[in-house]
Design a protein around this motif. Structure first.
Motif, PDB file in Angstrom:
ATOM      1  N   ASN A   1      -0.372   5.378  -8.712  1.00 55.77           N
ATOM      2  CA  ASN A   1       0.364   5.815  -7.529  1.00 55.77           C
ATOM      3  C   ASN A   1      -0.516   5.722  -6.291  1.00 55.77           C
ATOM      4  O   ASN A   1      -1.742   5.626  -6.391  1.00 55.77           O
ATOM      5  N   SER A   2       0.108   5.765  -5.138  1.00 58.24           N
ATOM      6  CA  SER A   2      -0.622   5.722  -3.862  1.00 58.24           C
ATOM      7  C   SER A   2      -1.628   4.582  -3.841  1.00 58.24           C
ATOM      8  O   SER A   2      -2.795   4.759  -3.474  1.00 58.24           O
TER       9      SER A   2
ATOM     10  N   ARG B   1      -4.827   9.809  -8.355  1.00 56.39           N
ATOM     11  CA  ARG B   1      -3.814   8.784  -8.058  1.00 56.39           C
ATOM     12  C   ARG B   1      -3.340   8.074  -9.322  1.00 56.39           C
ATOM     13  O   ARG B   1      -2.185   7.691  -9.421  1.00 56.39           O
TER      14      ARG B   1
ATOM     15  N   ALA C   1       0.847  -1.196   0.000  1.00 55.36           N
ATOM     16  CA  ALA C   1       0.000   0.000   0.000  1.00 55.36           C
ATOM     17  C   ALA C   1       0.883   1.247   0.000  1.00 55.36           C
ATOM     18  O   ALA C   1       1.899   1.300   0.699  1.00 55.36           O
ATOM     19  N   GLY C   2       0.497   2.207  -0.814  1.00 60.98           N
ATOM     20  CA  GLY C   2       1.281   3.420  -0.966  1.00 60.98           C
ATOM     21  C   GLY C   2       2.269   3.365  -2.110  1.00 60.98           C
ATOM     22  O   GLY C   2       2.849   4.394  -2.482  1.00 60.98           O
TER      23      GLY C   2
ATOM     24  N   ASP D   1      -7.527  -1.414  -4.476  1.00 60.78           N
ATOM     25  CA  ASP D   1      -7.195  -1.378  -5.902  1.00 60.78           C
ATOM     26  C   ASP D   1      -6.855  -2.768  -6.431  1.00 60.78           C
ATOM     27  O   ASP D   1      -6.661  -2.944  -7.642  1.00 60.78           O
TER      28      ASP D   1
ATOM     29  N   SER E   1       3.615   2.115  -6.146  1.00 61.44           N
ATOM     30  CA  SER E   1       3.227   2.468  -7.508  1.00 61.44           C
ATOM     31  C   SER E   1       3.471   1.307  -8.471  1.00 61.44           C
ATOM     32  O   SER E   1       4.349   0.466  -8.244  1.00 61.44           O
TER      33      SER E   1
ATOM     34  N   SER F   1      -1.625  -4.692   2.446  1.00 60.62           N
ATOM     35  CA  SER F   1      -1.746  -3.639   3.473  1.00 60.62           C
ATOM     36  C   SER F   1      -0.593  -3.682   4.462  1.00 60.62           C
ATOM     37  O   SER F   1       0.202  -4.598   4.463  1.00 60.62           O
TER      38      SER F   1
ATOM     39  N   LYS G   1      -3.855   1.393  -3.015  1.00 59.65           N
ATOM     40  CA  LYS G   1      -4.568   0.963  -1.820  1.00 59.65           C
ATOM     41  C   LYS G   1      -4.965  -0.503  -1.973  1.00 59.65           C
ATOM     42  O   LYS G   1      -5.111  -0.994  -3.100  1.00 59.65           O
TER      43      LYS G   1
END
Length: 122
Positions: free
Chosen positions: A84-85, A67, A14-15, A90, A17, A122, A87
């Motif tokens: 990007n970013s 994002r 998570a976070g 996604d 790319s 996560s 989660k």
């Protein structure tokens, strides 16, 4: 033979790319709008982003706006999705599609790739 082939999926925290690519082969895809859809386990396929054949117009689902960035290189017959970013929500199989009009509905696209798996931990 007209074909769409996605690549670039994978496992990311998570976070992080990822950049997805969709290579189109065949003149069938000249002057076609391109889009990305995704399908998570147990859910229906949903619109992610679309780009007009010229690249001048882009559209995004609210869930990815700010994002994700869609782009295309007509010389290479390739469309990209910079994510990007990321989660955990996604996580899905991402499919690219080609059609005559830049729309958000699946019914607007006649050609589909097999998809590439994106998993966000996560």
């Amino acid at each position: 033979q007209a074909q769409l082939v996605e690549s670039g999926g994978g496992l990311v925290q998570a976070g992080g790319s990822l950049r997805l690519s969709c290579a189109a082969s065949g003149r069938t895809f000249v002057r076609k709008a391109m889009a990305w859809f995704r399908q998570a386990p147990g859910k229906e396929r949903e619109f992610v982003s679309a780009i007009s054949w010229s690249g001048g117009s882009t559209y995004y689902a609210d869930s990815v706006k700010g994002r994700f960035t869609i782009s295309k290189d007509n010389a290479k017959n390739t469309v990209y999705l910079q994510m990007n970013s990321l989660k955990p929500e996604d996580t899905a199989v991402y499919h690219c599609a080609a059609g005559l009009a830049t729309v958000t509905s699946q019914t607007g696209y006649s050609y589909w790739g097999q998809g590439t798996q994106v998993t966000v931990s996560s």
